[in-house]
Design an enzyme around this catalytic site. Structure first.
Site, PDB file in Angstrom:
ATOM      1  N   LYS A   1      52.096  65.040  29.977  1.00  0.00           N
ATOM      2  CA  LYS A   1      51.933  65.772  31.231  1.00  0.00           C
ATOM      3  C   LYS A   1      50.535  66.381  31.328  1.00  0.00           C
ATOM      4  CE  LYS A   1      55.950  64.899  32.940  1.00  0.00           C
ATOM      5  NZ  LYS A   1      56.054  63.913  34.046  1.00  0.00           N
TER       6      LYS A   1
ATOM      7  N   GLY B   1      60.044  54.403  40.139  1.00  0.00           N
ATOM      8  CA  GLY B   1      61.093  55.184  39.502  1.00  0.00           C
ATOM      9  C   GLY B   1      62.077  55.715  40.531  1.00  0.00           C
TER      10      GLY B   1
ATOM     11  N   TYR C   1      56.309  64.658  25.433  1.00  0.00           N
ATOM     12  CA  TYR C   1      56.517  64.850  26.870  1.00  0.00           C
ATOM     13  C   TYR C   1      55.434  65.756  27.440  1.00  0.00           C
ATOM     14  CZ  TYR C   1      58.912  66.450  31.145  1.00  0.00           C
ATOM     15  OH  TYR C   1      59.243  66.769  32.438  1.00  0.00           O
TER      16      TYR C   1
END
Length: 317
Positions: A146, A8, A142
């Site tokens: 996590k 990324g 999200y």
């Protein structure tokens, strides 16, 4: 000398972290990317790059073997608001991708950094000075990825001895990389509007507090946690780190003091507002300070001066 793979590398954090790593270490600092998000300019020219899709375990293993990688920074993820629009993809990248990285790390004996977030907390978490160890019950995909990522990373450390480490990033503010769909991105957009002389339309209510951090501090944290003495780490995945906490009205007034005449309007985005209200107002980062010496260097005023100066140089050429 270190050989590091950044998965990324062209994203919001990755583009700056890769360059910071190249300035910090000798060795192969490999910019991993997916087709369509190729590195350009300085990122391309200053070190090796390779196609490395986090959802492709064989691709990850090939890059790790080819460059003798000893540390992986796994930054692949969808940001909060984008993830809510595409939850299946968010899970595939956030959890499927992490599993691939951890399996390769187990087989190839690599250390792994995978950032967590204030999004790992939820409505039942204490809002002010949120403790290191507390309830984590997010209601967004999200946040779910996590929390699950923190747990899976800890599992690979305990079960297989993989050196996994992480921090819970607050909202990150940068003059280098444009915002990309995060709930805290208003705190980046507002500086762009100020430099351009535009009225800023804020999607978050004026009194909504969230934890924030200037990108230079975030980059230091990502490197320092991986350099920390493992014998001193009682926690691993993931440490609260903090720098500043403010609401839109406070950041607006900080900019207004340097940009008289700057104006703000409020037009609340219901999705982003709901996400913001589920997150902490501020974090308690005592464990990071005690276990590996974390200290931020920027506060709101020093960040504001630097952001306005750097953006003016970029946007007003």
């Amino acid at each position: 000398m270190k050989n590091i793979l950044v998965i990324g590398s062209t994203g919001q954090i990755g583009s700056e972290l890769t360059m910071k790593l190249r300035k910090t270490y000798t060795g192969n600092i490999v910019a991993g990317y997916i087709p369509g998000a190729e590195p350009h300019g300085e990122l391309l020219e200053t070190g090796p790059s390779a196609v490395c899709d986090v959802t492709n375990a064989e691709q990850i293993a090939d890059v790790v073997t080819r460059y003798g990688i000893d540390t992986v920074y796994n930054l692949a993820a969808l940001l909060s608001a984008v993830a809510e629009a595409r939850p299946q993809l968010a899970w595939r990248i956030g959890m499927g991708g992490l599993y691939n990285v951890l399996e390769v790390a187990r087989e190839k004996h690599c250390a792994v950094f995978t950032p967590s977030s204030i999004g790992s907390f939820g409505d039942d978490t204490p809002k002010d000075k949120t403790p290191q160890d507390t309830i984590r019950n997010p209601k967004t995909i999200y946040g779910v990825t996590k929390v699950a990522g923190e747990l899976l990373s800890d599992y690979y450390y305990v079960r297989f001895g993989v050196d996994t480490r992480s921090v819970r990033f607050p909202g990150l503010i940068s003059y280098v990389t444009p915002p990309g769909g995060g709930t805290t991105d208003y705190a980046v957009d507002i500086y762009y509007a100020a430099v351009r002389g535009e009225t800023f339309v804020c999607p978050i209510k004026q009194d909504t507090y969230m934890d924030m951090m200037y990108m230079p501090d975030a980059l230091r944290a990502a490197i320092e946690i991986m350099e920390a003495d493992p014998s001193k780490l009682k926690h691993r995945n993931a440490f609260n780190i903090a720098s500043m906490s403010f609401c839109p009205e406070i950041i607006y007034n900080a900019i207004l003091s340097l940009k008289p005449g700057f104006k703000i309007e409020y037009k609340t985005d219901p999705l982003r507002q709901a996400i913001a209200e589920s997150w902490p107002n501020s974090l308690d980062d005592t464990c990071a300070r005690n276990e590996w010496g974390w200290r931020p260097e920027y506060d709101l005023d020093t960040m504001t001066r630097d952001m306005l100066d750097k953006l003016a140089r970029r946007l007003l050429k």
